[in-house]
Design a protein around this motif. Structure first.
Motif, PDB file in Angstrom:
ATOM      1  N   ILE B 174      -4.207  15.503 -35.801  1.00 48.85           N
ATOM      2  CA  ILE B 174      -5.177  15.022 -36.773  1.00 48.85           C
ATOM      3  C   ILE B 174      -6.228  14.265 -35.978  1.00 48.85           C
ATOM      4  O   ILE B 174      -5.892  13.352 -35.222  1.00 48.85           O
ATOM      5  CB  ILE B 174      -4.526  14.099 -37.789  1.00 48.85           C
ATOM      6  CG1 ILE B 174      -3.452  14.867 -38.541  1.00 48.85           C
ATOM      7  CG2 ILE B 174      -5.553  13.512 -38.744  1.00 48.85           C
ATOM      8  CD1 ILE B 174      -2.500  13.988 -39.286  1.00 48.85           C
ATOM      9  N   SER B 175      -7.465  14.649 -36.147  1.00 54.40           N
ATOM     10  CA  SER B 175      -8.501  13.956 -35.400  1.00 54.40           C
ATOM     11  C   SER B 175      -9.045  12.812 -36.247  1.00 54.40           C
ATOM     12  O   SER B 175      -9.368  13.001 -37.416  1.00 54.40           O
ATOM     13  CB  SER B 175      -9.616  14.926 -35.047  1.00 54.40           C
ATOM     14  OG  SER B 175     -10.731  14.185 -34.620  1.00 54.40           O
ATOM     15  N   TYR B 176      -9.093  11.635 -35.653  1.00 52.55           N
ATOM     16  CA  TYR B 176      -9.512  10.461 -36.421  1.00 52.55           C
ATOM     17  C   TYR B 176     -10.985  10.130 -36.233  1.00 52.55           C
ATOM     18  O   TYR B 176     -11.433   9.070 -36.631  1.00 52.55           O
ATOM     19  CB  TYR B 176      -8.637   9.267 -36.051  1.00 52.55           C
ATOM     20  CG  TYR B 176      -7.227   9.420 -36.553  1.00 52.55           C
ATOM     21  CD1 TYR B 176      -6.965   9.380 -37.916  1.00 52.55           C
ATOM     22  CD2 TYR B 176      -6.179   9.649 -35.682  1.00 52.55           C
ATOM     23  CE1 TYR B 176      -5.677   9.552 -38.391  1.00 52.55           C
ATOM     24  CE2 TYR B 176      -4.893   9.820 -36.144  1.00 52.55           C
ATOM     25  CZ  TYR B 176      -4.650   9.768 -37.500  1.00 52.55           C
ATOM     26  OH  TYR B 176      -3.391   9.941 -37.974  1.00 52.55           O
ATOM     27  N   GLY B 177     -11.714  11.034 -35.590  1.00 53.37           N
ATOM     28  CA  GLY B 177     -13.133  10.762 -35.393  1.00 53.37           C
ATOM     29  C   GLY B 177     -13.368  10.046 -34.080  1.00 53.37           C
ATOM     30  O   GLY B 177     -12.481   9.374 -33.555  1.00 53.37           O
ATOM     31  N   GLU B 181     -10.759   7.712 -31.998  1.00 57.81           N
ATOM     32  CA  GLU B 181     -10.123   8.448 -30.899  1.00 57.81           C
ATOM     33  C   GLU B 181     -10.336   7.751 -29.559  1.00 57.81           C
ATOM     34  O   GLU B 181      -9.439   7.721 -28.724  1.00 57.81           O
ATOM     35  CB  GLU B 181     -10.648   9.884 -30.844  1.00 57.81           C
ATOM     36  CG  GLU B 181     -10.120  10.797 -31.955  1.00 57.81           C
ATOM     37  CD  GLU B 181      -8.601  11.010 -31.897  1.00 57.81           C
ATOM     38  OE1 GLU B 181      -8.005  10.852 -30.823  1.00 57.81           O
ATOM     39  OE2 GLU B 181      -8.024  11.332 -32.955  1.00 57.81           O
ATOM     40  N   ILE B 249      -9.330   3.496 -42.870  1.00 60.49           N
ATOM     41  CA  ILE B 249     -10.106   4.608 -42.319  1.00 60.49           C
ATOM     42  C   ILE B 249      -9.155   5.709 -41.827  1.00 60.49           C
ATOM     43  O   ILE B 249      -9.355   6.888 -42.089  1.00 60.49           O
ATOM     44  CB  ILE B 249     -10.987   4.130 -41.135  1.00 60.49           C
ATOM     45  CG1 ILE B 249     -11.803   2.898 -41.523  1.00 60.49           C
ATOM     46  CG2 ILE B 249     -11.888   5.258 -40.646  1.00 60.49           C
ATOM     47  CD1 ILE B 249     -12.738   3.097 -42.677  1.00 60.49           C
ATOM     48  N   ILE B 250      -8.082   5.265 -41.153  1.00 60.02           N
ATOM     49  CA  ILE B 250      -7.107   6.236 -40.638  1.00 60.02           C
ATOM     50  C   ILE B 250      -6.481   7.018 -41.783  1.00 60.02           C
ATOM     51  O   ILE B 250      -6.365   8.249 -41.734  1.00 60.02           O
ATOM     52  CB  ILE B 250      -6.034   5.507 -39.793  1.00 60.02           C
ATOM     53  CG1 ILE B 250      -6.664   5.017 -38.478  1.00 60.02           C
ATOM     54  CG2 ILE B 250      -4.842   6.412 -39.510  1.00 60.02           C
ATOM     55  CD1 ILE B 250      -5.749   4.186 -37.621  1.00 60.02           C
ATOM     56  N   ARG B 253      -8.825   9.578 -43.019  1.00 56.16           N
ATOM     57  CA  ARG B 253      -8.928  10.751 -42.147  1.00 56.16           C
ATOM     58  C   ARG B 253      -7.739  11.689 -42.359  1.00 56.16           C
ATOM     59  O   ARG B 253      -7.865  12.898 -42.315  1.00 56.16           O
ATOM     60  CB  ARG B 253      -9.010  10.317 -40.681  1.00 56.16           C
ATOM     61  CG  ARG B 253     -10.269   9.573 -40.342  1.00 56.16           C
ATOM     62  CD  ARG B 253     -11.445  10.522 -40.089  1.00 56.16           C
ATOM     63  NE  ARG B 253     -12.709   9.926 -40.504  1.00 56.16           N
ATOM     64  CZ  ARG B 253     -13.429   9.066 -39.773  1.00 56.16           C
ATOM     65  NH1 ARG B 253     -13.005   8.712 -38.580  1.00 56.16           N
ATOM     66  NH2 ARG B 253     -14.541   8.565 -40.240  1.00 56.16           N
ATOM     67  N   ARG B 254      -6.572  11.102 -42.568  1.00 54.89           N
ATOM     68  CA  ARG B 254      -5.389  11.938 -42.820  1.00 54.89           C
ATOM     69  C   ARG B 254      -5.585  12.738 -44.107  1.00 54.89           C
ATOM     70  O   ARG B 254      -5.301  13.935 -44.147  1.00 54.89           O
ATOM     71  CB  ARG B 254      -4.129  11.077 -42.966  1.00 54.89           C
ATOM     72  CG  ARG B 254      -3.633  10.536 -41.665  1.00 54.89           C
ATOM     73  CD  ARG B 254      -2.204  10.012 -41.792  1.00 54.89           C
ATOM     74  NE  ARG B 254      -1.862   9.242 -40.612  1.00 54.89           N
ATOM     75  CZ  ARG B 254      -1.558   7.939 -40.614  1.00 54.89           C
ATOM     76  NH1 ARG B 254      -1.547   7.263 -41.746  1.00 54.89           N
ATOM     77  NH2 ARG B 254      -1.271   7.325 -39.489  1.00 54.89           N
ATOM     78  N   GLY B 256      -8.359  13.515 -45.266  1.00 50.57           N
ATOM     79  CA  GLY B 256      -9.396  14.495 -44.940  1.00 50.57           C
ATOM     80  C   GLY B 256      -8.798  15.737 -44.309  1.00 50.57           C
ATOM     81  O   GLY B 256      -9.128  16.870 -44.678  1.00 50.57           O
ATOM     82  N   PHE B 257      -7.880  15.518 -43.364  1.00 52.76           N
ATOM     83  CA  PHE B 257      -7.184  16.624 -42.716  1.00 52.76           C
ATOM     84  C   PHE B 257      -6.462  17.480 -43.750  1.00 52.76           C
ATOM     85  O   PHE B 257      -6.526  18.710 -43.726  1.00 52.76           O
ATOM     86  CB  PHE B 257      -6.193  16.052 -41.693  1.00 52.76           C
ATOM     87  CG  PHE B 257      -5.272  17.074 -41.081  1.00 52.76           C
ATOM     88  CD1 PHE B 257      -5.696  17.836 -39.999  1.00 52.76           C
ATOM     89  CD2 PHE B 257      -4.001  17.271 -41.586  1.00 52.76           C
ATOM     90  CE1 PHE B 257      -4.845  18.779 -39.438  1.00 52.76           C
ATOM     91  CE2 PHE B 257      -3.154  18.209 -41.029  1.00 52.76           C
ATOM     92  CZ  PHE B 257      -3.575  18.966 -39.953  1.00 52.76           C
TER      93      PHE B 257
END
Lengths: 77, 687
Positions: B174-177, B181, B249-250, B253-254, B256-257
């Motif tokens: 999972i990319s957190y941006g 990162e 935020i994390i 992002r999850r 979002g994934f």
């Protein structure tokens, strides 16, 4: 959409759909709400808002029940 | 046969229990995770050369350090290293449910996803591209319908396959941006250098993510100041960029994934699964109808418990009566053998007197299981929130209190769902006022003895209501004094209504019934024997008994015994409540476990009047006491002295003896005062 005013979830009427802006709560509570899907920009539909008492909302296709105090802390647009 | 361990993870309401039941059948073992009072369920399952130990982890939405359940689940996965983790996903609510899956992916465990309730998802027009989703999430996906037992073989195959493959590096992360990162990479490098042992066990990336999330449990494991400083700086930096906690935020992002993955693989012909549920809810949690519906349902539950339970109860009573007579028959008539007395009066009188209430208890648990599995229990919390709020608790407190109708022990354990300490302690303090199953045994003895058929069910209802009313008053008082402070509000998911399955309900009922039987076979048996001994010894010398007729002799023996002496000693204190020393001795027994009151009374009367065996205990009570005394007995037992097990559990959950003793003492004093007032007023009115 224009700039809709920030208001607490508790004043939203039944049947209305709004977007979550922020949650004014401590880290623990905020984190719990987040893991349950209450993130910024998520769409919330108010299902039941009968005074006095808790709230029923629909988030990501599941029903959630919030205490009224909590509904005051969730700011939506 | 190869032994493997499989852990079941999943959100509450994802149907985790149905999958657990499907895999293990009734071969389950219920215990606790070491050191904490979170229920641990284990079961065995044999398949294709594997002996699989299935562990049911607590239902959680995530794996943070904020709740004990989540910590327990997380620690189990890390420490015990199960061969496979199966994440049960409610397929009709996939995005929310996959959140937990992303966390499991990050922990790099061998993962199988069970898309449960796939029939409901299909009904709602959801179509999954399983192959594609499986590739994106790097885990095998199996569709199941737990409550209908569908998908069992496929799931077991997937477990076997995944266990063979073992742990693998995942290619999709999972990319957190960029900003997050960058911080993650810096922290990962530091961890890999400075905390080698941790990095090996947990994986540097997972540690770095958790540290940025400000996870207190992980932070406490890290000793390197350099790492902690880097984390602190990183958190501050991210806070200024995003104007929010990195944690949020994390999480975003999850999600979002997940929505990215779902966009490609989940097609929906959009139809909410909640329409029927919403229609039912419009009535059931209606502002005006909600409360009456709840109260009527409760009345129905008690009516069923009592009316249907009567028949098997009569059979059991007859059986124990027969067993007692048969054993008596082994000795010559009029024998004074201590062994006969121990078996007939101590064991059969004591344990048998308790086991006859098993039907009542099973029926009550059956009703509770149905309410729980159908989804009504969450609504009951909703309906009660208005009232609970007024007394300074919230609707969620009502659930442990409801469990308290079964037994105070799991109820006190259940208060862990309350985050706020004041709320939690208040709830723990008043839980013993909920009439537990053991007290039902007392009511079931007393009510038919003193009240006419048509008054019995309302009487039982009244006793339960008195308990609830007192709990409400006490909670209010506690919240205004000892546990002063703001009422926190709560969040809870309202699951859609489901038809409970017979199998699940039976398993629930049986597990609880079995706990009761085990208690009857162990603690209560031991106490019965101790009490029997205390009641039979010391024996008066023959000279003291000389010149008395047999009945007077029995009476004298009892009065001479340990229990008789204690009972006599406290009689003056109990007299204003309308109790004599026989009830007094039974009350002493009841502190060990409430249901012992019944067996104790049975023994007192069997011993005290051996000449008239034909009379049942109820007839004896009827002959000796007034209905007012009967009512006062119930009242006192309802309020007073929680049993020893409850006191011990309160100590464990509050981590304080003073609170446990406070609960014990204050409830006993309250019981005394209330019973005193009722008895005195009642006597005045009755003339």
């Amino acid at each position: 959409m224009g700039d809709k005013q920030l208001r607490p979830l508790s004043v939203v009427k039944e049947g209305e759909t709004v977007k979550l802006a922020t949650i004014n709560a401590g880290q623990g509570l905020k984190s719990r709400l987040t893991t349950m899907g209450l993130l910024p920009n998520v769409e919330i539909t108010v299902i039941n808002n009968s005074h006095p008492g808790p709230f029923v909302i629909s988030v990501k296709n599941s029903r959630m029940m919030l205490g009224r105090g909590m509904a005051h802390k969730i700011m939506v647009t | 046969m190869k032994k493997i361990t499989v852990a079941l993870a999943g959100n509450p309401n994802s149907g985790k229990t149905t999958i657990f039941n499907m895999l293990t059948g009734a071969r389950q073992h219920v215990g606790n995770y070491p050191g904490v009072t979170v229920e641990k369920k284990e079961g065995l399952c044999k398949y294709a050369g594997y002996e699989i130990t299935v562990v049911d982890l607590p239902g959680t939405y995530s794996l943070t350090a904020y709740s004990i359940e989540e910590l327990v689940a997380r620690n189990f996965i890390i420490e015990e290293q199960p061969n496979v983790v199966v994440d049960i996903v409610d397929a009709s609510n996939i995005e929310r449910n996959l959140y937990l899956a992303t966390q499991l992916m990050e922990m790099n465990v061998p993962l199988v996803l069970a898309f449960n309730m796939s029939d409901v998802a299909k009904q709602n027009g959801l179509v999954f591209d399983i192959d594609q989703l499986s590739k994106l999430l790097e885990a095998m996906i199996v569709t199941t319908v737990g409550n209908k037992g569908k998908g069992k073989i496929k799931l077991l195959d997937a477990i076997g396959e995944t266990a063979r493959q073992g742990r693998m590096e995942r290619t999709h992360k999972i990319s957190y941006g960029e900003e997050i990162e960058t911080e993650l990479t810096a922290i990962e490098t530091l961890i890999a250098g400075q905390e080698r042992r941790l990095a090996e066990k947990y994986g540097p990336r997972w540690l770095a993510v958790k540290l940025l999330e400000q996870d207190s449990d992980v932070a406490a494991k890290v000793h390197s100041k350099e790492v902690l400083d880097a984390v602190k700086a990183g958190v501050e930096h991210l806070k200024t960029i995003f104007a929010d906690e990195p944690e949020i935020i994390i999480a975003g992002r999850r999600y979002g994934f997940i929505s990215g993955a779902c966009q490609e693989t989940v097609k929906s012909t959009v139809e909410s699964r909640h329409t029927t549920s919403d229609m039912i809810d419009a009535v059931v949690i209606n502002r005006i109808l909600g409360l009456p519906i709840f109260l009527i349902l409760m009345l129905v539950v008690f009516l069923l418990t009592f009316k249907i339970g009567k028949f098997p109860m009569d059979w059991l009573e007859q059986f124990f009566g027969w067993a007692g007579k048969t054993i008596t028959g082994f000795w010559p008539a009029g024998s004074d053998s201590w062994l006969k007395s121990l078996l007939v009066d101590g064991v059969i009188g004591g344990v048998g007197g308790i086991i006859v209430f098993l039907p009542n208890i099973l029926l009550l648990f059956l009703a509770i299981a149905i309410l729980e599995d159908s989804g009504y229990m969450a609504r009951a919390a909703f309906v009660m929130d208005r009232i609970m709020h007024r007394i300074g608790l919230h609707g969620k407190s009502f659930i442990p209190m409801l469990i308290g109708f079964g037994c105070s022990i799991p109820a006190i354990m259940g208060t862990r769902i309350l985050e706020n300490r004041r709320n939690r302690f208040t709830t723990i303090m008043v839980i013993p006022l909920m009439s537990c199953g053991a007290r039902l045994a007392i009511y079931a003895l007393i009510i038919p003895a003193f009240f006419k058929e048509k008054w019995r069910a309302p009487m039982l209802w009244l006793i339960y209501l008195i308990g609830i009313a007192l709990a409400v008053i006490c909670a209010k008082i506690l919240r205004l004094t000892v546990f002063k402070g703001e009422t926190t509000s709560f969040v809870m998911e309202l699951p859609p209504y489901r038809r409970p399955t017979l199998k699940a309900v039976c398993i629930h009922m049986w597990q609880r019934g079995w706990m009761f039987l085990k208690r009857a076979g162990t603690i209560i048996l031991a106490i019965s024997i101790i009490l029997w001994a205390a009641m039979s010894y010391p024996r008066p010398s023959d000279e003291l008994l000389a010149g008395l007729n047999p009945e007077q002799a029995q009476q004298a023996k009892l009065e001479y015994s340990t229990v008789g002496r204690i009972g006599r000693a406290i009689e003056p204190a109990l007299k204003p409540l309308g109790f004599d020393w026989k009830i007094g001795t039974a009350l002493i027994g009841a502190t060990a476990a409430k249901e012992v009151f019944v067996s104790q009374l049975a023994i007192v009367y069997a011993v005290g009047s051996a000449g008239e065996q034909s009379q049942t205990l109820r007839e004896k009570l009827q002959a000796n006491y007034t209905p007012l005394t009967g009512f006062c007995i119930m009242l006192f037992c309802l309020i007073s002295t929680p049993c020893v097990a409850t006191v011990v559990m309160t100590k464990r959950e509050t981590n304080s003896w003073p609170w446990a003793l406070f609960q014990f003492a204050s409830l006993t004093i309250l019981a005394y005062i209330i019973t005193f007032i009722v008895y005195q007023l009642g006597s005045l009115i009755a003339g």
